[in-house]
Write a protein that holds these residues in place. Structure first.
Motif, PDB file in Angstrom:
ATOM      1  N   ALA A 344       0.840  -1.217   0.000  1.00  0.00           N
ATOM      2  CA  ALA A 344       0.000   0.000   0.000  1.00  0.00           C
ATOM      3  C   ALA A 344       0.868   1.258   0.000  1.00  0.00           C
ATOM      4  N   LEU A 345       1.996   1.182   0.705  1.00  0.00           N
ATOM      5  CA  LEU A 345       2.882   2.354   0.739  1.00  0.00           C
ATOM      6  C   LEU A 345       3.570   2.566  -0.609  1.00  0.00           C
ATOM      7  N   LEU A 346       3.961   1.460  -1.253  1.00  0.00           N
ATOM      8  CA  LEU A 346       4.601   1.591  -2.564  1.00  0.00           C
ATOM      9  C   LEU A 346       3.656   2.218  -3.585  1.00  0.00           C
ATOM     10  N   ASP A 347       2.350   1.972  -3.418  1.00  0.00           N
ATOM     11  CA  ASP A 347       1.352   2.532  -4.349  1.00  0.00           C
ATOM     12  C   ASP A 347       0.936   3.951  -3.988  1.00  0.00           C
ATOM     13  N   PHE A 348       1.362   4.426  -2.841  1.00  0.00           N
ATOM     14  CA  PHE A 348       0.855   5.720  -2.354  1.00  0.00           C
ATOM     15  C   PHE A 348       1.472   6.865  -3.163  1.00  0.00           C
ATOM     16  N   PRO A 349       0.645   7.825  -3.663  1.00  0.00           N
ATOM     17  CA  PRO A 349       1.215   8.930  -4.445  1.00  0.00           C
ATOM     18  C   PRO A 349       2.017   9.869  -3.545  1.00  0.00           C
ATOM     19  N   ARG A 350       3.187  10.235  -4.012  1.00  0.00           N
ATOM     20  CA  ARG A 350       4.038  11.138  -3.215  1.00  0.00           C
ATOM     21  C   ARG A 350       4.970  11.879  -4.149  1.00  0.00           C
ATOM     22  N   ARG A 351       5.497  12.989  -3.634  1.00  0.00           N
ATOM     23  CA  ARG A 351       6.518  13.701  -4.402  1.00  0.00           C
ATOM     24  C   ARG A 351       7.798  12.868  -4.375  1.00  0.00           C
ATOM     25  N   PRO A 352       8.627  12.949  -5.439  1.00  0.00           N
ATOM     26  CA  PRO A 352       9.849  12.126  -5.462  1.00  0.00           C
ATOM     27  C   PRO A 352      10.730  12.356  -4.243  1.00  0.00           C
ATOM     28  N   SER A 353      10.711  13.585  -3.710  1.00  0.00           N
ATOM     29  CA  SER A 353      11.609  13.885  -2.584  1.00  0.00           C
ATOM     30  C   SER A 353      11.010  13.501  -1.223  1.00  0.00           C
ATOM     31  N   THR A 354       9.754  13.126  -1.204  1.00  0.00           N
ATOM     32  CA  THR A 354       9.092  12.866   0.086  1.00  0.00           C
ATOM     33  C   THR A 354       9.381  11.444   0.581  1.00  0.00           C
ATOM     34  N   ARG A 355       9.670  11.348   1.844  1.00  0.00           N
ATOM     35  CA  ARG A 355       9.879  10.029   2.447  1.00  0.00           C
ATOM     36  C   ARG A 355       8.752   9.739   3.425  1.00  0.00           C
ATOM     37  N   PHE A 356       8.515   8.479   3.662  1.00  0.00           N
ATOM     38  CA  PHE A 356       7.576   8.092   4.715  1.00  0.00           C
ATOM     39  C   PHE A 356       8.335   8.102   6.040  1.00  0.00           C
ATOM     40  N   PHE A 357       7.680   8.615   7.066  1.00  0.00           N
ATOM     41  CA  PHE A 357       8.268   8.489   8.401  1.00  0.00           C
ATOM     42  C   PHE A 357       7.868   7.127   8.949  1.00  0.00           C
ATOM     43  N   GLU A 381      13.436  -2.012   2.719  1.00  0.00           N
ATOM     44  CA  GLU A 381      14.069  -2.042   1.397  1.00  0.00           C
ATOM     45  C   GLU A 381      13.092  -1.633   0.302  1.00  0.00           C
ATOM     46  N   GLY A 382      13.519  -0.687  -0.535  1.00  0.00           N
ATOM     47  CA  GLY A 382      12.674  -0.251  -1.649  1.00  0.00           C
ATOM     48  C   GLY A 382      11.702   0.864  -1.299  1.00  0.00           C
ATOM     49  N   LEU A 383      11.612   1.174  -0.012  1.00  0.00           N
ATOM     50  CA  LEU A 383      10.712   2.264   0.412  1.00  0.00           C
ATOM     51  C   LEU A 383      11.546   3.492   0.775  1.00  0.00           C
ATOM     52  N   PRO A 384      11.143   4.685   0.322  1.00  0.00           N
ATOM     53  CA  PRO A 384      11.864   5.892   0.764  1.00  0.00           C
ATOM     54  C   PRO A 384      11.435   6.245   2.188  1.00  0.00           C
ATOM     55  N   VAL A 385      12.302   6.006   3.156  1.00  0.00           N
ATOM     56  CA  VAL A 385      11.873   6.177   4.557  1.00  0.00           C
ATOM     57  C   VAL A 385      12.867   6.976   5.368  1.00  0.00           C
ATOM     58  N   ARG A 416      21.657   2.820  10.709  1.00  0.00           N
ATOM     59  CA  ARG A 416      22.469   3.789   9.941  1.00  0.00           C
ATOM     60  C   ARG A 416      23.541   3.084   9.123  1.00  0.00           C
ATOM     61  N   VAL A 417      24.165   2.096   9.730  1.00  0.00           N
ATOM     62  CA  VAL A 417      25.211   1.347   9.011  1.00  0.00           C
ATOM     63  C   VAL A 417      24.630   0.717   7.744  1.00  0.00           C
ATOM     64  N   ARG A 418      23.371   0.344   7.813  1.00  0.00           N
ATOM     65  CA  ARG A 418      22.733  -0.287   6.645  1.00  0.00           C
ATOM     66  C   ARG A 418      22.089   0.753   5.722  1.00  0.00           C
ATOM     67  N   GLY A 419      22.443   2.018   5.913  1.00  0.00           N
ATOM     68  CA  GLY A 419      22.016   3.061   4.981  1.00  0.00           C
ATOM     69  C   GLY A 419      20.641   3.656   5.217  1.00  0.00           C
ATOM     70  N   ILE A 420      20.046   3.375   6.368  1.00  0.00           N
ATOM     71  CA  ILE A 420      18.719   3.938   6.676  1.00  0.00           C
ATOM     72  C   ILE A 420      18.898   5.266   7.413  1.00  0.00           C
ATOM     73  N   VAL A 421      18.160   6.283   6.980  1.00  0.00           N
ATOM     74  CA  VAL A 421      18.187   7.557   7.709  1.00  0.00           C
ATOM     75  C   VAL A 421      17.366   7.347   8.977  1.00  0.00           C
ATOM     76  N   ALA A 422      18.033   7.479  10.103  1.00  0.00           N
ATOM     77  CA  ALA A 422      17.330   7.188  11.371  1.00  0.00           C
ATOM     78  C   ALA A 422      17.742   8.180  12.437  1.00  0.00           C
TER      79      ALA A 422
END
Ligand code: SF4
Length: 446
Positions: A344-357, A381-385, A416-422
């Protein structure tokens, strides 16, 4: 105030409004300007001592526009709310939850006619037009306040909202307002005080917008208090909102639906409140400054996606990235598991720069190990978060423990080590029972 709109009103009922010249009565405006000139002379019977000739006198309806433009320019409104209150029957009771178009329809006026009073109500509402705050507490700049919201089985109900002072590294200061969408909640998250109340009532859009209007009024009132120190909020530790200092409409920069309730469980009222908050004719909050926080009601996410509210921010409370554990601490997962939520999140419309919290309540010895962090990395993985880690806030008769600082840091580092902004969400308002998961009046449990 409504007289400014000029309909359903005798021509002489307001000093700020003069009926315009009409085709049916071309002399109307002219006669009025003549009358103004005569009155200005102080002697209506003697035209020879007029101060200004009639053709130089600005007709009354032009003064109305001059006042309006001047008022806009100065950021003040020339029409007092007393005028609104003098004709309360004209104002629909549900006005805080209405957009301008809806307000105009409810008043039986055109959009243009209703615009002025609508703007006045939405931008300058004060104690005379807002509900009375039933309780408020303040600590170190954080303010928790409650508004009456009907009753349940004879028991008075209250909304709970929290004004959170925020700062950034560049010295910027603002408030984030956390609003409730329901009284209680039926989602039953085990780490949340509100969940233990059960659902007592859905709030209306008016109840929700009133939380915003009241918060803004409280800030304004504090800033205008005679002994209010003109100090920045953040520098006035311990003095809180009473030292709000400079005030502008920008003071409440963000609204987050993270108070009591699951916003997508009260979908229509929440969407209506968002539309009202964003109406350019009223509060005019940008959509990008509103965050809806959900436990992952997939049906609600799909309905929200269909509205294409691009810019609206979404926060998803995950708190466990495996179904077994999440079923246990967040019962919604039994009906709406993690894989379906991710789709459902992958289908959600968003601006390219917007991340899900992604909100992750970290609970000692329940979901705070590095292995749990690895599970979260895989799910993201695969979700802008952007992940917000929220150490569990203790509650009345708490069943969980607070994670140690070392466990919290280790959890964040794994992400963070795995590249997630946290980042670790700063805990504010804990002493007011106003921090995340702490809202809810124990006395109002169902
Ligand atoms: S965390 Fe949110 S959704 Fe869960 S019980 Fe609390 S208020 Fe409801």
């Amino acid at each position: 105030m409504l007289c400014a709109a000029g309909q359903n009103r005798p021509a002489t009922s307001c000093r700020f409004w003069t009926p315009p010249r009409s085709a049916a009565n071309p002399e109307h405006g002219r006669a009025d300007s003549m009358q103004s000139a005569r009155l200005s002379s102080g002697n209506a019977r003697d035209p020879t001592i007029r101060i200004a000739p009639a053709h130089l006198v600005v007709p009354g309806h032009l003064w109305y526009h001059v006042f309006l433009i001047f008022g806009e320019f100065c950021g003040v409104y020339l029409f007092d709310l007393a005028l609104i209150q003098s004709s309360p029957s004209s104002i629909p009771a549900a006005w805080p939850g209405l957009t301008l178009s809806e307000f105009a329809r409810a008043c039986g006026q055109s959009r243009e006619q209703a615009a002025l009073i609508y703007k006045q109500l939405m931008r300058s509402a004060d104690a005379r037009s807002l509900p009375v705050v039933s309780r408020s507490v303040e600590s170190q700049g954080t303010v928790k306040f409650c508004l009456p919201a009907g009753e349940y089985n004879g028991m008075p109900l209250e909304t709970e909202s929290v004004l959170l002072p925020m700062t950034n590294a560049h010295g910027g200061r603002w408030y984030t307002l956390c609003v409730s969408s329901q009284i209680g909640c039926r989602m039953g998250c085990t780490f949340c005080q509100t969940g233990r109340m059960g659902l007592l009532a859905n709030l209306t859009a008016g109840h929700i917008v009133n939380q915003f209007l009241t918060a803004r009024h409280l800030l304004k009132q504090a800033a205008e208090a005679p002994n209010a120190a003109r100090e920045p909020v953040a520098a006035a530790a311990g003095s809180g909102v009473c030292r709000a200092g400079r005030l502008s409409r920008e003071d409440i920069r963000n609204v987050v639906f993270m108070g009591m309730g699951e916003p997508l469980d009260n979908f229509d009222a929440v969407v209506q409140a968002i539309r009202t908050l964003c109406d350019p004719a009223g509060i005019a909050l940008p959509l990008s400054r509103i965050t809806v926080s959900t436990v992952g009601r997939i049906d609600g996410l799909r309905r929200l996606a269909a509205l294409n509210l691009v810019g609206l921010k979404l926060a998803i409370s995950i708190s466990a990235a495996n179904d077994t554990l999440r079923n246990m601490i967040m019962p919604v997962n039994r009906a709406m598991p993690l894989a379906a939520l991710k789709r459902a999140l992958l289908d959600f419309p968003r601006r390219p720069s917007t991340r899900f919290f992604i909100e992750y309540v970290l609970i000692a010895d329940v979901n705070d190990s590095p292995a749990h962090a690895e599970e979260l990395v895989r799910w993201c993985e695969g979700l802008p978060v952007k992940v917000n880690v929220i150490p569990y806030n203790p509650q009345q008769s708490a069943i969980y423990g607070v994670p140690t600082p070392e466990r919290t840091i280790a959890f964040l580092e794994t992400l963070r080590v795995r590249g997630i902004v946290a980042k670790r969400r700063t805990t504010i308002g804990q002493d007011l029972m106003g921090a995340c998961g702490q809202l809810g009046n124990a006395a109002q449990r169902r």
